[in-house]
Design a protein around this motif. Structure first.
Motif, short mmCIF file in Angstrom:
data_model
loop_
_atom_site.label_atom_id
_atom_site.label_comp_id
_atom_site.label_asym_id
_atom_site.label_seq_id
_atom_site.Cartn_x
_atom_site.Cartn_y
_atom_site.Cartn_z
N CYS A 23 7.38 -2.03 -0.59
CA CYS A 23 7.54 -0.70 0.00
C CYS A 23 6.35 0.15 -0.44
O CYS A 23 6.07 0.26 -1.64
CB CYS A 23 8.84 -0.06 -0.47
SG CYS A 23 9.03 1.67 0.00
N VAL A 24 5.69 0.74 0.53
CA VAL A 24 4.58 1.65 0.26
C VAL A 24 4.91 2.97 0.95
O VAL A 24 5.40 2.99 2.07
CB VAL A 24 3.25 1.09 0.79
CG1 VAL A 24 2.13 2.11 0.62
CG2 VAL A 24 2.90 -0.20 0.08
N TYR A 25 4.65 4.07 0.27
CA TYR A 25 5.03 5.38 0.82
C TYR A 25 3.86 6.34 0.82
O TYR A 25 2.88 6.14 0.10
CB TYR A 25 6.21 5.96 0.03
CG TYR A 25 5.89 6.24 -1.41
CD1 TYR A 25 6.05 5.24 -2.38
CD2 TYR A 25 5.42 7.49 -1.82
CE1 TYR A 25 5.73 5.49 -3.71
CE2 TYR A 25 5.11 7.73 -3.14
CZ TYR A 25 5.27 6.72 -4.08
OH TYR A 25 4.95 6.97 -5.40
N GLU A 26 4.00 7.37 1.65
CA GLU A 26 3.03 8.45 1.69
C GLU A 26 3.77 9.78 1.68
O GLU A 26 4.75 9.96 2.42
CB GLU A 26 2.19 8.39 2.99
CG GLU A 26 1.33 7.16 3.12
CD GLU A 26 0.62 7.12 4.47
OE1 GLU A 26 0.37 6.00 4.98
OE2 GLU A 26 0.36 8.21 5.03
N THR A 27 3.33 10.69 0.85
CA THR A 27 3.88 12.03 0.82
C THR A 27 2.88 12.97 0.19
O THR A 27 2.07 12.56 -0.65
CB THR A 27 5.21 12.07 0.03
OG1 THR A 27 5.72 13.40 0.03
CG2 THR A 27 5.04 11.59 -1.39
N LYS A 70 3.27 4.67 -9.18
CA LYS A 70 2.78 5.87 -8.52
C LYS A 70 1.31 5.71 -8.12
O LYS A 70 0.89 6.22 -7.09
CB LYS A 70 2.94 7.06 -9.46
CG LYS A 70 3.29 8.36 -8.81
CD LYS A 70 3.72 9.35 -9.87
CE LYS A 70 4.00 10.70 -9.26
NZ LYS A 70 4.47 11.65 -10.29
N SER A 71 0.56 5.00 -8.92
CA SER A 71 -0.88 4.87 -8.66
C SER A 71 -1.16 4.17 -7.34
O SER A 71 -2.18 4.42 -6.69
CB SER A 71 -1.56 4.11 -9.81
OG SER A 71 -0.99 2.81 -9.94
N THR A 72 -0.25 3.30 -6.94
CA THR A 72 -0.42 2.57 -5.67
C THR A 72 0.61 3.00 -4.64
O THR A 72 0.69 2.40 -3.56
CB THR A 72 -0.30 1.05 -5.89
OG1 THR A 72 0.96 0.78 -6.52
CG2 THR A 72 -1.43 0.53 -6.76
N SER A 73 1.37 4.05 -4.96
CA SER A 73 2.42 4.56 -4.05
C SER A 73 3.32 3.43 -3.57
O SER A 73 3.55 3.25 -2.37
CB SER A 73 1.78 5.26 -2.84
OG SER A 73 1.05 6.38 -3.25
N SER A 74 3.78 2.65 -4.51
CA SER A 74 4.64 1.53 -4.14
C SER A 74 5.94 1.55 -4.94
O SER A 74 5.99 2.02 -6.09
CB SER A 74 3.91 0.20 -4.36
OG SER A 74 3.65 -0.01 -5.74
N PHE A 75 6.97 1.04 -4.33
CA PHE A 75 8.29 0.98 -4.97
C PHE A 75 8.93 -0.34 -4.51
O PHE A 75 9.72 -0.38 -3.59
CB PHE A 75 9.12 2.19 -4.54
CG PHE A 75 10.45 2.30 -5.24
CD1 PHE A 75 11.59 2.66 -4.53
CD2 PHE A 75 10.57 2.08 -6.61
CE1 PHE A 75 12.82 2.80 -5.17
CE2 PHE A 75 11.79 2.21 -7.26
CZ PHE A 75 12.92 2.57 -6.52
N ASN A 76 8.56 -1.41 -5.18
CA ASN A 76 8.97 -2.75 -4.75
C ASN A 76 10.29 -3.17 -5.38
O ASN A 76 10.64 -2.75 -6.49
CB ASN A 76 7.89 -3.77 -5.10
CG ASN A 76 6.60 -3.50 -4.34
OD1 ASN A 76 6.60 -2.84 -3.31
ND2 ASN A 76 5.49 -3.99 -4.87
N PHE A 77 10.98 -4.03 -4.68
CA PHE A 77 12.34 -4.44 -5.04
C PHE A 77 12.38 -5.96 -5.16
O PHE A 77 11.98 -6.66 -4.23
CB PHE A 77 13.28 -3.94 -3.94
CG PHE A 77 14.70 -4.40 -4.01
CD1 PHE A 77 15.45 -4.53 -2.86
CD2 PHE A 77 15.33 -4.67 -5.24
CE1 PHE A 77 16.79 -4.93 -2.90
CE2 PHE A 77 16.65 -5.07 -5.29
CZ PHE A 77 17.39 -5.20 -4.11
#
Lengths: 116, 115
Positions: A23-27, A70-77
């Protein structure tokens, strides 16, 4: 604008294998929340985890673990030792705080199939 | 069962007809959300209520769509003059008031098919 990208559309694994859903996000917000939801064939989205943007500590819950970077804007599961009952569509989602985009923005989901 | 309840589970209608869906949230939750989900996609936000006040609407919510939550309890979503593009799963969710990042509890959805 918020955006969540789940590049893996479908994943198939054999039971007992480990599997990681990306999961990669942008905000533009400095404070935000990240979620994972599971959607089994019955259709009802089931909450799995919530993390806020200030807490980068990885979390483990049984066979489930989450890696927030946070450095790669990722939240992997990651699901360890997958089981057939893990077969479902998994969604990563992002929400803001009051004054921002409160509603959840979902990724397009990853269909996980665990074969016996 | 005290989860989020949606009715009907399935609705088949002809193009041009009006349809109405109902959502009963978890009783102590004051926030209620409507989402739409099409095949192979994640849910997309439509609108959000805090108690009876509709506080936010997505650009996806055209003039043919209207949502109400008259007494701050159940909510209805009406689609007028349905079009084939309205075919989707309509999901309702509720949450308790917080400072952001609330956990949403979802219903099983209403699957709409417009012929």
């Amino acid at each position: 604008a918020q955006k969540v990208t789940q590049a893996q559309t479908e994943i198939s694994v054999v039971e007992k294998e480990d599997v990681t859903l990306d999961c990669v996000y942008e905000t533009r917000d400095t404070t935000y929340y990240l979620f994972w939801y599971k959607q089994p064939p019955s259709g009802e989205l089931v909450f799995l985890i919530r993390r806020n943007s200030f807490d980068e500590q990885n979390e483990i819950s049984g066979r489930y673990s989450w890696n927030f970077q946070k450095s790669t804007s990722s939240f992997n599961f990651t699901i360890t030792a997958s089981q057939v009952v893990d077969s479902a569509v998994y969604f990563c989602a992002l929400s803001g705080v009051p004054g921002s985009a409160r509603q959840l923005t979902f990724g397009s989901g990853t269909q996980l199939t665990v074969l016996p | 069962d005290t989860g989020v309840s949606q009715n009907p589970r399935h609705k088949i209608t002809k193009r041009g007809q009006n349809v109405t869906f109902r959502c009963d949230p978890i009783s102590e939750h004051n926030r209620l959300y409507w989402y739409r989900q099409t095949l192979g996609q994640g849910p997309e936000f439509l609108t959000y209520f805090q108690n009876e006040a509709q506080l936010e609407k997505s650009r996806l919510l055209s003039d043919r769509f209207s949502a109400e939550r008259p007494k701050g309890s159940f909510s209805t979503l009406e689609i007028q003059r349905t079009e084939q593009g309205d075919s989707a799963m309509y999901l309702c969710a509720s949450s308790a008031q917080g400072q952001g990042g609330e956990k949403l509890f979802f219903g099983s959805g209403t699957q709409l098919s417009v012929l």
